[in-house]
Design a protein around this motif. Structure first.
Motif, PDB file in Angstrom:
ATOM      1  N   UNK A  50       2.110  -0.185  -2.834  1.00  7.59           N
ATOM      2  CA  UNK A  50       3.299   0.625  -2.351  1.00  7.59           C
ATOM      3  C   UNK A  50       4.763   0.169  -2.536  1.00  7.59           C
ATOM      4  N   UNK A  51       4.505  -1.292  -2.255  1.00  7.28           N
ATOM      5  CA  UNK A  51       5.896  -2.115  -2.324  1.00  7.28           C
ATOM      6  C   UNK A  51       6.478  -2.103  -3.636  1.00  7.28           C
ATOM      7  N   UNK A  52       5.415  -2.194  -4.633  1.00  8.16           N
ATOM      8  CA  UNK A  52       5.788  -2.244  -6.126  1.00  8.16           C
ATOM      9  C   UNK A  52       6.791  -1.078  -6.615  1.00  8.16           C
ATOM     10  N   UNK A  53       6.286   0.120  -5.710  1.00  5.80           N
ATOM     11  CA  UNK A  53       6.815   1.463  -6.098  1.00  5.80           C
ATOM     12  C   UNK A  53       8.422   1.384  -5.644  1.00  5.80           C
ATOM     13  N   UNK A  54       8.713   0.503  -4.884  1.00  6.52           N
ATOM     14  CA  UNK A  54      10.157   0.598  -4.260  1.00  6.52           C
ATOM     15  C   UNK A  54      10.934  -0.667  -4.901  1.00  6.52           C
ATOM     16  N   UNK A  55      10.307  -1.787  -4.777  1.00  5.53           N
ATOM     17  CA  UNK A  55      11.206  -2.944  -5.163  1.00  5.53           C
ATOM     18  C   UNK A  55      10.848  -3.360  -6.518  1.00  5.53           C
ATOM     19  N   UNK A  56      11.708  -2.763  -7.262  1.00 11.51           N
ATOM     20  CA  UNK A  56      11.526  -2.949  -9.111  1.00 11.51           C
ATOM     21  C   UNK A  56      11.410  -4.241  -9.486  1.00 11.51           C
ATOM     22  N   UNK A  57      12.684  -5.068  -9.192  1.00 15.58           N
ATOM     23  CA  UNK A  57      12.746  -6.382  -9.610  1.00 15.58           C
ATOM     24  C   UNK A  57      11.918  -7.339  -9.076  1.00 15.58           C
ATOM     25  N   UNK A  58      12.089  -7.360  -7.557  1.00 16.14           N
ATOM     26  CA  UNK A  58      11.435  -8.148  -6.875  1.00 16.14           C
ATOM     27  C   UNK A  58      10.002  -8.194  -6.990  1.00 16.14           C
ATOM     28  N   UNK A  59       9.041  -6.928  -7.301  1.00 14.57           N
ATOM     29  CA  UNK A  59       7.658  -6.949  -7.276  1.00 14.57           C
ATOM     30  C   UNK A  59       7.088  -7.558  -8.531  1.00 14.57           C
ATOM     31  N   UNK A  60       8.074  -7.674  -9.578  1.00 11.92           N
ATOM     32  CA  UNK A  60       7.702  -8.257 -10.715  1.00 11.92           C
ATOM     33  C   UNK A  60       7.713  -9.903 -10.448  1.00 11.92           C
ATOM     34  N   UNK A  61       8.855 -10.340  -9.737  1.00 14.06           N
ATOM     35  CA  UNK A  61       9.064 -11.499  -9.360  1.00 14.06           C
ATOM     36  C   UNK A  61       8.106 -12.260  -8.572  1.00 14.06           C
ATOM     37  N   UNK A  62       7.597 -11.278  -7.572  1.00 12.97           N
ATOM     38  CA  UNK A  62       6.520 -11.653  -6.659  1.00 12.97           C
ATOM     39  C   UNK A  62       5.033 -11.954  -7.480  1.00 12.97           C
ATOM     40  N   UNK A  63       4.710 -11.190  -8.167  1.00 14.05           N
ATOM     41  CA  UNK A  63       3.871 -11.140  -9.228  1.00 14.05           C
ATOM     42  C   UNK A  63       3.862 -12.446 -10.041  1.00 14.05           C
ATOM     43  N   UNK A  64       4.889 -12.764 -10.594  1.00 10.63           N
ATOM     44  CA  UNK A  64       4.984 -13.976 -11.407  1.00 10.63           C
ATOM     45  C   UNK A  64       4.659 -15.138 -10.626  1.00 10.63           C
ATOM     46  N   UNK A  65       5.516 -15.239  -9.353  1.00 12.96           N
ATOM     47  CA  UNK A  65       5.203 -16.297  -8.416  1.00 12.96           C
ATOM     48  C   UNK A  65       3.762 -16.312  -7.839  1.00 12.96           C
ATOM     49  N   UNK A  66       3.131 -15.318  -7.792  1.00 12.46           N
ATOM     50  CA  UNK A  66       1.697 -15.368  -7.287  1.00 12.46           C
ATOM     51  C   UNK A  66       0.728 -16.094  -8.594  1.00 12.46           C
ATOM     52  N   UNK A  67       1.051 -15.640  -9.691  1.00  8.98           N
ATOM     53  CA  UNK A  67       0.294 -16.346 -10.743  1.00  8.98           C
ATOM     54  C   UNK A  67       0.894 -18.012 -10.846  1.00  8.98           C
ATOM     55  N   UNK A  68       1.948 -18.167 -10.729  1.00 12.12           N
ATOM     56  CA  UNK A  68       2.617 -19.388 -10.591  1.00 12.12           C
ATOM     57  C   UNK A  68       1.812 -20.552  -9.704  1.00 12.12           C
ATOM     58  N   UNK A  69       1.376 -19.826  -8.600  1.00 11.82           N
ATOM     59  CA  UNK A  69       0.818 -20.409  -7.485  1.00 11.82           C
ATOM     60  C   UNK A  69      -0.785 -20.672  -8.019  1.00 11.82           C
ATOM     61  N   UNK A  70      -1.326 -20.011  -8.843  1.00  7.17           N
ATOM     62  CA  UNK A  70      -2.760 -20.117  -9.313  1.00  7.17           C
ATOM     63  C   UNK A  70      -2.619 -21.228 -10.243  1.00  7.17           C
ATOM     64  N   UNK A  71      -1.446 -21.565 -11.050  1.00 12.23           N
ATOM     65  CA  UNK A  71      -1.446 -22.430 -12.023  1.00 12.23           C
ATOM     66  C   UNK A  71      -1.288 -23.785 -11.232  1.00 12.23           C
ATOM     67  N   UNK A  72      -0.511 -23.745 -10.179  1.00 15.88           N
ATOM     68  CA  UNK A  72      -0.054 -24.953  -9.170  1.00 15.88           C
ATOM     69  C   UNK A  72      -1.491 -25.411  -8.518  1.00 15.88           C
ATOM     70  N   UNK A  73      -2.420 -24.310  -8.133  1.00 19.52           N
ATOM     71  CA  UNK A  73      -3.659 -24.586  -7.632  1.00 19.52           C
ATOM     72  C   UNK A  73      -4.549 -25.630  -8.716  1.00 19.52           C
TER      73      UNK A  73
END
Length: 375
Positions: A149-172
């Motif tokens: 539901x947050x992705x339907x509201x936060x257009x820019x930030x949701x994509x940024x959060x998704x990228x940071x999530x993937x970033x952390x998987x690479x950091x792991x």
């Protein structure tokens, strides 16, 4: 309800993909598994695209306006100047995405569909990279009912959060150069993604230890520094050290907000995470990071008292609930069927309470747009 129907179908195709990944010798490279994974993301992407402009506040604030500029502009330079001067938007990644999409379609719904595919696709890719931590389909259902539901509201930030999530998987995986590059990309979509440096730094600290023994001093340090964030943000704003653009994150609200509901809905899994940390003397750095991140989100709840938008910073921590919760569920060895029924009931309650009753993100009831077209 369209949300539950779409979430159910998407979770089912995710389950089919997960089964194929586990049973096929090719694993994630199995064509059938890839097809169902793509279908999983496509289904919720459609939901993002067909919504009315009243679903999610960011559409009304800047979404349609920025895309309208993109359609009307004949050069990226002119478009960027319009965004900076008229709206004050300097996130060049988001601006560029609007410009590229506008080449193919003049309908904003196509942009929101593409944003949905990118955001949800990145989240799903991150879950695939963490498939050894928890069930992909359960994690995906958690994402849909807790975060979508947050992705339907936060257009820019949701994509940024998704990228940071993937970033952390690479950091792991100790791929720190790739992680830094992804932070830069995420920053180009929303400047709050700078928080990714904080997450990356602590993942690196956790992984410096060559053993799998829990690192309690480091966990306490992370908790202490995270708990100081709300105080630090308020102080920086009052002292005039924050740019005007970020004042939206520190605007005081007129009516007091009770944190009780936010605490109660998160506390069961935070307590279980703490229990697992204390119980197991040997715990992988990956799980240490994931568990401490959801505890960090809890410590950031006071940001709600600063402003509603300030609490958005905690989403970079809270996104790890979609992995942490199923991982904790996996640790419960008994009542296998019963625990999953209880967990799904918890997720449904979470969605109903946050989205339907409290009206979070202003995405309920869902309204289908009457001006749908591809071009």
């Amino acid at each position: 309800m369209i949300y539950f129907f779409t979430f159910g179908i998407s979770t089912l195709t995710s389950l089919l993909s997960e089964i194929l990944i586990r049973e096929s010798p090719l694993g994630r490279r199995d064509v059938r598994a890839c097809f169902f994974a793509a279908l999983t993301v496509f289904e919720v992407g459609i939901l993002s695209g067909i919504r009315d402009y009243s679903i999610g506040t960011d559409i009304q604030v800047y979404g349609n306006q920025v895309f309208s500029y993109a359609v009307q502009s004949h050069s990226i330079t002119k478009f960027l100047n319009l965004c900076v001067n008229d709206i004050g938007m300097t996130e060049k990644g988001y601006v560029l995405l609007n410009y590229i999409v506008a080449i193919f379609s003049s309908n904003p719904h196509f942009l929101y569909f593409i944003l949905g595919l990118l955001t949800n696709g990145l989240i799903y890719y991150g879950l695939l990279r963490l498939h050894n931590v928890c069930s992909i389909s359960i994690a995906w259902l958690t994402y849909l009912l807790v975060f979508y539901a947050s992705t339907l509201n936060l257009l820019r930030q949701s994509l940024a959060i998704a990228i940071i999530f993937v970033m952390c998987t690479y950091a792991f995986s100790r791929r720190y150069v790739t992680s830094i590059c992804l932070i830069v990309v995420a920053y180009s979509f929303h400047h709050s993604a700078i928080v990714g440096i904080y997450l990356l730094f602590f993942i690196w600290l956790f992984q410096r230890e060559k053993t799998e023994y829990r690192n309690l001093p480091l966990m306490l340090l992370f908790s202490f520094l995270t708990a100081l964030m709300p105080v630090a943000i308020s102080w920086l704003n009052s002292a005039g050290y924050m740019e005007d653009k970020y004042s939206q994150y520190v605007i005081n609200i007129s009516s007091p907000i009770s944190l009780l509901n936010s605490i109660l809905i998160r506390i069961p899994f935070v307590i279980m995470a703490l229990f697992l940390i204390v119980k197991h003397s040997r715990i992988p750095a990956l799980k240490q990071s994931i568990y401490i991140f959801i505890i960090g989100e809890m410590l950031l709840l006071p940001l709600q008292l600063v402003s509603a938008t300030a609490f958005r910073i905690s989403l970079y921590f809270g996104i790890f609930k979609i992995v942490a919760y199923p991982s904790i569920l996996k640790e419960i060895r008994t009542i296998n069927i019963g625990k999953h029924i209880v967990y799904v009931a918890y997720l449904l309650f979470y969605f109903v309470w946050q989205i339907i009753i409290q009206g979070s993100n202003e995405v309920f009831p869902f309204i289908i747009a009457n001006d749908l077209s591809i071009i």
